[in-house]
Design an enzyme around this catalytic site. Structure first.
Site, PDB file in Angstrom:
ATOM      1  N   TRP A  79      38.341  47.903  51.307  1.00  0.00           N
ATOM      2  CA  TRP A  79      38.487  46.461  51.117  1.00  0.00           C
ATOM      3  C   TRP A  79      39.296  46.007  52.321  1.00  0.00           C
ATOM      4  O   TRP A  79      40.475  46.321  52.446  1.00  0.00           O
ATOM      5  CB  TRP A  79      39.232  46.175  49.821  1.00  0.00           C
ATOM      6  CG  TRP A  79      39.328  44.722  49.493  1.00  0.00           C
ATOM      7  CD1 TRP A  79      38.414  43.960  48.821  1.00  0.00           C
ATOM      8  CD2 TRP A  79      40.412  43.831  49.814  1.00  0.00           C
ATOM      9  NE1 TRP A  79      38.848  42.661  48.717  1.00  0.00           N
ATOM     10  CE2 TRP A  79      40.075  42.556  49.315  1.00  0.00           C
ATOM     11  CE3 TRP A  79      41.627  43.978  50.489  1.00  0.00           C
ATOM     12  CZ2 TRP A  79      40.899  41.437  49.459  1.00  0.00           C
ATOM     13  CZ3 TRP A  79      42.447  42.867  50.629  1.00  0.00           C
ATOM     14  CH2 TRP A  79      42.077  41.623  50.106  1.00  0.00           C
ATOM     15  N   LYS A  88      39.223  44.894  42.494  1.00  0.00           N
ATOM     16  CA  LYS A  88      39.775  44.889  41.130  1.00  0.00           C
ATOM     17  C   LYS A  88      41.296  45.030  41.108  1.00  0.00           C
ATOM     18  O   LYS A  88      41.969  44.370  40.351  1.00  0.00           O
ATOM     19  CB  LYS A  88      39.130  46.033  40.345  1.00  0.00           C
ATOM     20  CG  LYS A  88      39.565  46.114  38.905  1.00  0.00           C
ATOM     21  CD  LYS A  88      38.801  45.160  38.054  1.00  0.00           C
ATOM     22  CE  LYS A  88      39.269  45.142  36.627  1.00  0.00           C
ATOM     23  NZ  LYS A  88      38.983  43.834  36.014  1.00  0.00           N
ATOM     24  N   ARG A 137      37.156  48.841  43.650  1.00  0.00           N
ATOM     25  CA  ARG A 137      38.397  48.639  44.411  1.00  0.00           C
ATOM     26  C   ARG A 137      38.151  48.065  45.801  1.00  0.00           C
ATOM     27  O   ARG A 137      39.085  47.698  46.514  1.00  0.00           O
ATOM     28  CB  ARG A 137      39.135  49.975  44.562  1.00  0.00           C
ATOM     29  CG  ARG A 137      39.524  50.595  43.264  1.00  0.00           C
ATOM     30  CD  ARG A 137      40.272  51.878  43.510  1.00  0.00           C
ATOM     31  NE  ARG A 137      41.572  51.636  44.113  1.00  0.00           N
ATOM     32  CZ  ARG A 137      42.676  51.386  43.432  1.00  0.00           C
ATOM     33  NH1 ARG A 137      42.652  51.341  42.129  1.00  0.00           N
ATOM     34  NH2 ARG A 137      43.816  51.182  44.059  1.00  0.00           N
ATOM     35  N   LYS A 191      36.839  32.326  36.457  1.00  0.00           N
ATOM     36  CA  LYS A 191      35.679  33.221  36.260  1.00  0.00           C
ATOM     37  C   LYS A 191      34.486  32.724  37.060  1.00  0.00           C
ATOM     38  O   LYS A 191      33.804  33.487  37.729  1.00  0.00           O
ATOM     39  CB  LYS A 191      35.272  33.326  34.787  1.00  0.00           C
ATOM     40  CG  LYS A 191      36.173  34.079  33.854  1.00  0.00           C
ATOM     41  CD  LYS A 191      36.222  35.562  34.057  1.00  0.00           C
ATOM     42  CE  LYS A 191      37.247  35.984  35.065  1.00  0.00           C
ATOM     43  NZ  LYS A 191      38.558  36.316  34.673  1.00  0.00           N
ATOM     44  N   GLU A 236      41.208  29.634  33.257  1.00  0.00           N
ATOM     45  CA  GLU A 236      40.552  30.942  33.263  1.00  0.00           C
ATOM     46  C   GLU A 236      39.033  30.789  33.393  1.00  0.00           C
ATOM     47  O   GLU A 236      38.389  31.539  34.129  1.00  0.00           O
ATOM     48  CB  GLU A 236      40.937  31.718  31.983  1.00  0.00           C
ATOM     49  CG  GLU A 236      40.269  33.054  31.772  1.00  0.00           C
ATOM     50  CD  GLU A 236      40.508  34.077  32.881  1.00  0.00           C
ATOM     51  OE1 GLU A 236      41.307  33.820  33.791  1.00  0.00           O
ATOM     52  OE2 GLU A 236      39.844  35.125  32.844  1.00  0.00           O
ATOM     53  N   CYS A 277      40.831  49.267  48.067  1.00  0.00           N
ATOM     54  CA  CYS A 277      40.451  50.507  48.737  1.00  0.00           C
ATOM     55  C   CYS A 277      40.522  51.656  47.716  1.00  0.00           C
ATOM     56  O   CYS A 277      41.432  51.705  46.902  1.00  0.00           O
ATOM     57  CB  CYS A 277      41.303  50.893  49.929  1.00  0.00           C
ATOM     58  SG  CYS A 277      41.201  49.751  51.277  1.00  0.00           S
ATOM     59  N   ASN A 337      45.028  53.736  51.876  1.00  0.00           N
ATOM     60  CA  ASN A 337      44.978  52.510  51.074  1.00  0.00           C
ATOM     61  C   ASN A 337      46.343  51.860  51.204  1.00  0.00           C
ATOM     62  O   ASN A 337      47.353  52.480  50.910  1.00  0.00           O
ATOM     63  CB  ASN A 337      44.677  52.892  49.616  1.00  0.00           C
ATOM     64  CG  ASN A 337      44.826  51.727  48.664  1.00  0.00           C
ATOM     65  OD1 ASN A 337      44.769  50.570  49.054  1.00  0.00           O
ATOM     66  ND2 ASN A 337      45.023  52.030  47.392  1.00  0.00           N
ATOM     67  N   GLY A 338      46.382  50.625  51.702  1.00  0.00           N
ATOM     68  CA  GLY A 338      47.668  49.946  51.881  1.00  0.00           C
ATOM     69  C   GLY A 338      47.680  49.198  53.196  1.00  0.00           C
ATOM     70  O   GLY A 338      46.634  48.954  53.786  1.00  0.00           O
ATOM     71  N   GLU A 358      34.982  33.142  40.915  1.00  0.00           N
ATOM     72  CA  GLU A 358      34.970  34.532  41.356  1.00  0.00           C
ATOM     73  C   GLU A 358      33.573  35.102  41.494  1.00  0.00           C
ATOM     74  O   GLU A 358      33.277  35.808  42.453  1.00  0.00           O
ATOM     75  CB  GLU A 358      35.668  35.407  40.307  1.00  0.00           C
ATOM     76  CG  GLU A 358      37.129  35.384  40.309  1.00  0.00           C
ATOM     77  CD  GLU A 358      37.646  36.329  39.251  1.00  0.00           C
ATOM     78  OE1 GLU A 358      38.263  37.321  39.613  1.00  0.00           O
ATOM     79  OE2 GLU A 358      37.431  36.084  38.044  1.00  0.00           O
ATOM     80  N   HIS A 375      44.945  11.114  36.760  1.00  0.00           N
ATOM     81  CA  HIS A 375      45.917  11.057  37.857  1.00  0.00           C
ATOM     82  C   HIS A 375      45.321  11.577  39.157  1.00  0.00           C
ATOM     83  O   HIS A 375      46.050  11.938  40.070  1.00  0.00           O
ATOM     84  CB  HIS A 375      47.173  11.842  37.475  1.00  0.00           C
ATOM     85  CG  HIS A 375      47.824  11.309  36.239  1.00  0.00           C
ATOM     86  ND1 HIS A 375      48.495  10.119  36.204  1.00  0.00           N
ATOM     87  CD2 HIS A 375      47.841  11.784  34.961  1.00  0.00           C
ATOM     88  CE1 HIS A 375      48.926   9.880  34.977  1.00  0.00           C
ATOM     89  NE2 HIS A 375      48.539  10.879  34.199  1.00  0.00           N
TER      90      HIS A 375
HETATM   91  C1  F6R Z   1      40.334  37.728  37.739  1.00  0.00           C
HETATM   92  C2  F6R Z   1      40.999  38.942  38.133  1.00  0.00           C
HETATM   93  C3  F6R Z   1      42.247  38.843  38.928  1.00  0.00           C
HETATM   94  C4  F6R Z   1      43.331  39.701  38.268  1.00  0.00           C
HETATM   95  C5  F6R Z   1      44.606  39.731  39.134  1.00  0.00           C
HETATM   96  C6  F6R Z   1      45.709  40.501  38.453  1.00  0.00           C
HETATM   97  O1  F6R Z   1      39.170  37.980  37.041  1.00  0.00           O
HETATM   98  O2  F6R Z   1      40.571  40.000  37.819  1.00  0.00           O
HETATM   99  O3  F6R Z   1      42.663  37.520  39.070  1.00  0.00           O
HETATM  100  O4  F6R Z   1      43.595  39.165  37.006  1.00  0.00           O
HETATM  101  O5  F6R Z   1      44.309  40.313  40.363  1.00  0.00           O
HETATM  102  O6  F6R Z   1      45.327  41.803  38.179  1.00  0.00           O
HETATM  103  P1  F6R Z   1      46.122  42.705  37.161  1.00  0.00           P
HETATM  104  O7  F6R Z   1      45.973  42.092  35.825  1.00  0.00           O
HETATM  105  O8  F6R Z   1      45.471  44.047  37.256  1.00  0.00           O
HETATM  106  O9  F6R Z   1      47.549  42.717  37.620  1.00  0.00           O
END
Ligand code: F6R
Length: 599
Positions: free
Chosen positions: A74, A594, A27, A476, A472, A2, A100-101, A479, A495
């Site tokens: 969000w 984000k 956000r 990616k 990772e 948010c 926000n929260g 997501e 396994h």
């Molecule tokens: C993946 C991604 C999320 C963040 C996670 C932690 O691409 O962006 O998995 O890595 O939400 O976020 P931070 O690093 O801001 O604590």
């Protein structure tokens, strides 16, 4: 999670608020709204969907005024629709809130307010704040907000306006909120990008602080009403860093700017064969390091564990922040908690940090966003300095976190009085150049992406330092392309996951040259024998592994410690091109935000 923006001043308010929302869209982006006060009434427009939908609706209305608040959502409670979009108003339509929260006791409060005759129109937890403030309002907005806050349990970044008062009242507990100080104008926002174009002077609110903001002034107090004097910080980022600069998406721009980003992480930190960091506690006394983080940052933590154990020879554990905080971990004053976070605002990571502090651990943050909550609560820190990361999928922050963790391991070794590997330092210094070389594979990777764009599942396999890279890569892809993908240590497939392999299963092997290469080759053969479709990330001069692979992506050869940085690049690009070829909104993938400031 948010985004909030608010303004009080003489500028044309609607474009300013819409532009701010646009910059906060990372956000959350399932609905948005804006409310402007012209001192006689509140005018509100809301829309389901992205900010562009709100902008279309706003065009047909006249929204003039000197005070306004806006929000991009969000969803936590209640589906994304117009009724659930913020701002929320009270029954008399005299005051508006953006939040926000999460209000944890919203059900009990809703019952109470309904009994008193309040008509709750949305399914959100946030709307009750407007009704609570209404309940207590007696010509003093600040007093009413204070009383409302006494009843609220949960997290909030909150802004409230009333049609009869020339002010914005804001409060924070758990969700970030900043005040932007301008010339005869003031701003509030969840994050810097929203207001950077207008001012670089900001104040970071802390938990349990309330601010009353008028056109030329702000007064910050604690919950007891005692005034707090806070410093105004000067933001170093510039507006250009917030722009796409000709790239189709922020994610692509952020992938491509990694040579420069990593050079910035390294700047000034390697000098005369030594690592220069500022750590404000006695490294000699460290018993153990616990690293906590979430998502991509957790993947870099797994790589950090390798570095800390093999280079600094210190036992290191990695925990998901969300798990650490709820499992009564054994932590002592001789432990160091390293928290890794791009945003510095992730709720679970922050809570884990606070838990470690209660248990007397020393704390160190590896964070990108300067001034974020985590940076203000840790004992020491290493800033990433990669500039704003706007694409929701983290890219340059990941590679930079790996660099920061390597520097930390080397630094600890050095402070313990041991020689550090000078060759490793030299290679690290050169890594921006190698990243640049890896990026030159973009066209080839795009072709590989085109071959697999319709695949429904992917496996990502790696070993040692490159197992977290496989995780990772899979994250990616999930997501941004919504393709199911799993990361595994390559030897683990026999396994269980090997049962999944057939001709429809692309298997991405992170298979650059190292001491485990022969083992990886055996794992590849196991996949090949079951008709799996192999995409291999291999070292530039590789011949052997390439023979087993259906598609190959070559990267420059680097020493093992630096391989996660280089190998992450093609995986970022592969996910990017697959998602883009599918026509998806790469920078704003569905359901994600984000900065995850709720549990
Ligand atoms: C993946 C991604 C999320 C963040 C996670 C932690 O691409 O962006 O998995 O890595 O939400 O976020 P931070 O690093 O801001 O604590």
């Amino acid at each position: 999670m948010c985004g909030i923006i608010g303004y009080i001043g003489n500028k044309d308010i609607t474009p300013l608020l819409l532009d701010g929302l646009q910059k906060l869209e990372y956000r959350g982006y399932d609905s948005a709204g804006i409310c402007v006060s012209d001192k006689q009434q509140l005018k509100t427009v809301k829309a389901k969907g992205k900010i562009s939908e709100l902008a279309k609706k706003v065009k047909s209305k006249t929204l003039n005024g000197a005070i306004g608040i806006a929000h991009t959502r969000w969803a936590t409670h209640g589906e994304p629709n117009e009724a659930n979009a913020h701002p929320h108003l009270d029954c008399k339509q005299e005051l508006a809130i953006v939040h926000n929260g999460i209000i944890e006791n919203h059900q009990a409060l809703t019952e109470l307010l309904k009994k008193e005759g309040h008509k709750i129109k949305s399914q959100t937890d946030s709307e009750i704040i407007a009704h609570l403030v209404e309940k207590f309002y007696k010509n003093d907005l600040e007093a009413a907000v204070r009383q409302a806050l006494k009843l609220i349990e949960g997290a909030f970044g909150l802004a409230v306006i009333h049609k009869d008062e020339n002010k914005i009242v804001v409060a924070r507990k758990g969700s970030p909120l900043i005040i932007g100080v301008g010339e005869n104008e003031m701003f509030i926002a969840s994050d810097i990008p929203a207001i950077l174009e207008h001012t670089k002077r900001v104040i970071y609110l802390n938990d349990n602080e309330i601010a009353v903001i008028t056109q030329g002034k702000y007064i910050i107090t604690n919950l007891e009403g005692e005034q707090i004097n806070k410093e105004v910080d000067e933001i170093k980022w510039n507006v250009e860093q917030m722009e796409k600069k000709g790239f189709k998406h922020f994610m692509l721009k952020e992938i491509m700017e990694q040579p420069e980003a990593i050079a910035n992480t390294l700047r000034g930190r390697i000098k005369d064969g030594k690592v220069k960091l500022t750590v404000d506690f006695d490294i000699q006394k460290i018993n153990r390091i616990i690293i906590t983080a979430c998502g991509t940052s957790w993947h870099s933590a797994l790589i950090g564990k390798h570095f800390l154990e093999s280079i600094a020879q210190i036992p290191a554990e990695v925990d998901y922040a969300s798990e650490f905080r709820y499992r009564s971990p054994i932590v002592s004053s001789e432990d160091v908690m390293v928290v890794i976070s791009q945003s510095g605002e992730t709720a679970d990571t922050l809570a884990a940090l606070r838990e470690a502090k209660v248990k007397q651990a020393k704390t160190l943050g590896i964070v990108n966003v300067v001034g974020s909550t985590i940076t203000r609560e840790v004992d020491s820190g290493i800033y990433l300095h990669v500039g704003p990361e706007i694409g929701v999928a983290s890219t340059k922050a990941f590679t930079s976190q790996v660099v920061a963790l390597l520097l930390l391991a080397l630094y600890i070794r050095q402070q313990q009085g041991h020689e550090i590997d000078k060759d490793l330092l030299k290679q690290l210094d050169k890594i921006p150049y190698q990243i640049n070389q890896a990026l030159k594979q973009a066209d080839n990777i795009k072709e590989v992406a085109a071959k697999f764009v319709d695949s429904k599942n992917f496996l990502y396999l790696g070993r040692g330092l490159n197992f977290p890279v496989a995780l990772e890569g899979a994250l990616k892809l999930k997501e941004i392309s919504y393709i199911h993908a799993e990361g595994y240590p390559a030897a683990e497939i026999k396994h269980g996951p090997i049962a999944l392999i057939d001709e429809d299963m692309p298997v991405v092997f992170v298979a650059t040259k190292n001491n485990l290469s022969q083992k990886i080759i055996s794992n590849m053969q196991e996949v090949k024998a079951r008709d799996g479709n192999i995409i291999a990330i291999v070292s530039q001069d590789d011949k052997e592994i390439s023979k087993l692979a259906d598609s190959i992506i070559k990267v420059p050869e680097v020493i093992d410690e630096l391989s996660p940085i280089i190998n992450a690049i093609p995986l970022q690009l592969l996910a990017y091109y697959i998602a883009d070829l599918k026509g998806l909104d790469v920078d704003k993938p569905r359901n994600l935000a984000k900065s995850v400031t709720v549990e």
